[in-house]
Design a protein around this motif. Structure first.
Motif, PDB file in Angstrom:
ATOM      1  N   SER A 157      -8.275  -2.076 -78.975  1.00  0.00           N
ATOM      2  CA  SER A 157      -9.257  -3.141 -79.173  1.00  0.00           C
ATOM      3  C   SER A 157      -9.881  -3.568 -77.848  1.00  0.00           C
ATOM      4  N   GLY A 158     -11.208  -3.480 -77.782  1.00  0.00           N
ATOM      5  CA  GLY A 158     -11.941  -3.904 -76.605  1.00  0.00           C
ATOM      6  C   GLY A 158     -12.018  -2.873 -75.501  1.00  0.00           C
TER       7      GLY A 158
ATOM      8  N   ASN B 195     -17.596  -2.210 -74.542  1.00  0.00           N
ATOM      9  CA  ASN B 195     -18.289  -3.481 -74.494  1.00  0.00           C
ATOM     10  C   ASN B 195     -19.690  -3.287 -73.936  1.00  0.00           C
TER      11      ASN B 195
ATOM     12  N   ARG C  45     -17.642   4.243 -77.530  1.00  0.00           N
ATOM     13  CA  ARG C  45     -17.717   2.814 -77.856  1.00  0.00           C
ATOM     14  C   ARG C  45     -17.170   2.036 -76.673  1.00  0.00           C
TER      15      ARG C  45
ATOM     16  N   GLN D 150     -25.339  -5.477 -79.521  1.00  0.00           N
ATOM     17  CA  GLN D 150     -25.936  -6.793 -79.705  1.00  0.00           C
ATOM     18  C   GLN D 150     -27.232  -6.910 -78.896  1.00  0.00           C
TER      19      GLN D 150
ATOM     20  N   ASN E  19     -20.337  -4.897 -78.026  1.00  0.00           N
ATOM     21  CA  ASN E  19     -19.864  -3.948 -79.037  1.00  0.00           C
ATOM     22  C   ASN E  19     -20.805  -2.745 -79.135  1.00  0.00           C
TER      23      ASN E  19
END
Length: 188
Positions: free
Chosen positions: A168-169, A144, A142, A115, A131
């Motif tokens: 996830s995350g 945050n 990958r 982002q 992300n």
């Protein structure tokens, strides 16, 4: 305002926008294959502004900057210059901001997205947040937030805390089978 003054102001803005475009790419050239540095820079955006007093150049509206194998695409790119007209930081934002570049002749394109992508010229650190994702030749990471130090050559990945055990995350790393032997402790 007379026509000659308008023309002079337009030429000045164009020169300043071109200078800022060159500055944006001078920092990316450190990653590039040698032939990229000899390629012309193409910059397109819906709008470009430059403030000489603050040293801030802003490109907005589907910004695409290309030079050789390097391509950066974002909703907006803000370049901050110091008093010597050298880059101090570059911030690209998008939904997501994306980049790609061939870093070595014998490797495929390195691609990344987040982002927000921030380059700090003083520290040599590129921070991808929101992300964040990097990939090259089947390997990927990958998280945050991903921080890459151009000076040290190391990467720090941070995920979001997750007590459920799901991916996830959390930080996710993919290592292709042919690359696994290059990591310490990998067995034949």
């Amino acid at each position: 305002m007379n026509h000659n003054l308008k023309l002079t102001l337009s030429k000045t803005l164009l020169k300043q926008a071109a200078l800022a475009g060159l500055v944006v790419f001078s920092s990316a050239a450190a990653f590039a294959i040698p032939s990229d540095r000899n390629q012309p820079i193409s910059l397109v955006a819906d709008r470009a502004t430059y403030n000489e007093k603050s040293g801030v150049t802003t490109y907005s509206g589907n910004v695409i900057i290309e030079q050789g194998t390097m391509r950066l695409q974002a909703n907006s790119i803000v370049a901050n210059l110091n008093s010597q007209k050298q880059i101090s930081s570059i911030t690209a934002t998008g939904g997501p901001a994306r980049f790609q570049q061939q870093t070595e002749v014998n490797k495929g394109l390195a691609k990344g997205q987040a982002q927000k992508i921030v380059y700090n010229a003083q520290t040599g650190i590129i921070t991808l947040s929101g992300n964040a994702f990097l990939q090259q030749d089947g390997a990927s990471i990958r998280g945050n937030t991903l921080k890459y130090s151009m000076n040290k050559g190391d990467v720090e990945a941070t995920g979001t805390p997750n007590s459920t055990g799901s991916s996830s995350g959390r930080v996710q790393i993919v290592i292709p089978p042919s690359s696994s032997k290059s990591f310490p402790g990998a067995r034949d």
